[in-house]
Design an enzyme around this catalytic site. Structure first.
Site, short mmCIF file in Angstrom:
data_model
loop_
_atom_site.label_atom_id
_atom_site.label_comp_id
_atom_site.label_asym_id
_atom_site.label_seq_id
_atom_site.Cartn_x
_atom_site.Cartn_y
_atom_site.Cartn_z
N CYS A 135 -3.36 7.04 -5.14
CA CYS A 135 -3.04 5.61 -5.03
C CYS A 135 -1.57 5.36 -5.37
CB CYS A 135 -3.94 4.75 -5.91
SG CYS A 135 -3.70 2.97 -5.69
N CYS A 171 0.86 -1.18 0.00
CA CYS A 171 0.00 0.00 0.00
C CYS A 171 0.89 1.23 0.00
CB CYS A 171 -0.93 -0.01 1.20
SG CYS A 171 -2.09 1.38 1.22
N THR A 210 0.33 2.50 -5.22
CA THR A 210 0.60 1.34 -6.07
C THR A 210 -0.01 1.54 -7.45
OG1 THR A 210 -1.32 0.18 -5.13
CG2 THR A 210 0.84 -0.29 -4.16
#
Length: 313
Positions: A238, A89, A240
């Site tokens: 985000c 994450c 990733t």
């Protein structure tokens, strides 16, 4: 009888992370990947009770701090969300870095944290809020994959790894804005169902559990909407997902090593990204973002409370 779990909440570009500091379940004494497996197979009830209502929310991402890893002094972390464990994450790692600084465990400078997919390095700035994260090797597995939705429409996109598996597809039918979240969520759910129906997966048959819609917002900048495995959208760009995006840009020759890419979330927050070339067509992404501490508290679980294990509605 009361059970107590000490937590630190933070947000990274709007996406929350709940770091569990004390009161962890027994996950054994092996590596992070083994402890992640034990969380899934033996301690899933703990995952649920610290994130679920009435003490949490479906949008929370959890992080279990591990301080007793064999053969290393590095801190380990197991990430999880409202439906299960995550591999990696990005926003969560940035949040954990700032949390460790808040707890006085680290100062500014370079550090390493162990995840279930390998070691991740980060640099914490002097302000103790800005983090440059060097993610795990990322790559595009498949390009221009045709996916037929249940309404008969066919879309195309890429399958890429950025620490989790993503299907990335350009979406220009609607603006990627908060006013369109419901429609964007339904569209991503349709894509995910179609991927499963057509047997499209990540490497070694692994499930593609993140869907990323993207639009260009200018030279070397993009905007995204990322639907996470539990049906919640990422409030941040985000980490990733940005890594997967950078891997695709690199594979297409649209981003050179060291060149900056700016990634905006559906909420309007930003990450900055770049990469170094690695072997076998992979890249090593670097993601920069800010995190802020929002709470320091103790979750209380009374054995007489009918919702001590967390709500299931």
């Amino acid at each position: 009888m009361l059970r107590r779990v000490h937590f630190i909440d933070s947000h990274t570009a709007g996406e929350p992370t709940r770091t569990i500091v004390a009161g962890l379940p027994d996950l054994g004494t092996q590596c992070v990947a083994d402890r992640r497996r034990r969380l899934v197979q033996q301690q899933d009830a703990f995952r649920h009770l610290v994130l679920a209502e009435p003490r949490g929310s479906e949008i929370l991402v959890g992080a279990l701090l591990i301080d007793d890893l064999p053969d290393t002094q590095d801190t380990g972390v197991v990430f999880f969300n409202n439906v299960g464990a995550l591999h990696m994450c990005g926003h969560g790692t940035i949040g954990v870095a700032v949390t460790l600084a808040y707890l006085g465990r680290i100062d500014s400078g370079r550090h390493t944290i162990q995840t279930s997919v390998g070691p991740v390095q980060f640099e914490l700035s002097d302000d103790l809020h800005t983090v440059r994260l060097q993610n795990v090797p990322s790559y595009r597995l498949a390009h221009d994959v045709a996916v037929t939705l249940d309404d008969g429409r066919t879309i195309h996109g890429d399958v890429a790894w950025g620490g989790n598996w993503f299907f990335l597809t350009e979406h220009n039918d609607d603006p990627l804005t908060l006013s369109n979240v419901d429609a964007l969520t339904i569209h991503c759910q349709q894509i995910k169902a179609a991927l499963q129906r057509q047997g499209i997966s990540g490497d070694q048959g692994r499930e593609i559990d993140h869907i990323e819609l993207y639009q260009s917002v200018g030279p070397l900048a993009g905007r995204n909407f990322v639907l996470c495995p539990g049906g919640q959208f990422d409030r941040s760009p985000c980490g990733t997902g940005t890594s997967a995006k950078v891997a695709c840009l690199a594979a297409d020759g649209h981003l050179k090593p060291g060149q900056k890419w700016r990634q905006q979330s559906v909420t309007g927050t930003w990450f900055e990204a770049s990469y170094e070339a690695a072997d076998h067509g992979q890249v090593i992404p670097t993601i920069q973002g800010d995190a802020w501490i929002t709470a320091d508290g103790t979750l209380l679980f009374d054995t007489d409370d009918p919702l001590a294990a967390g709500a299931r509605w």
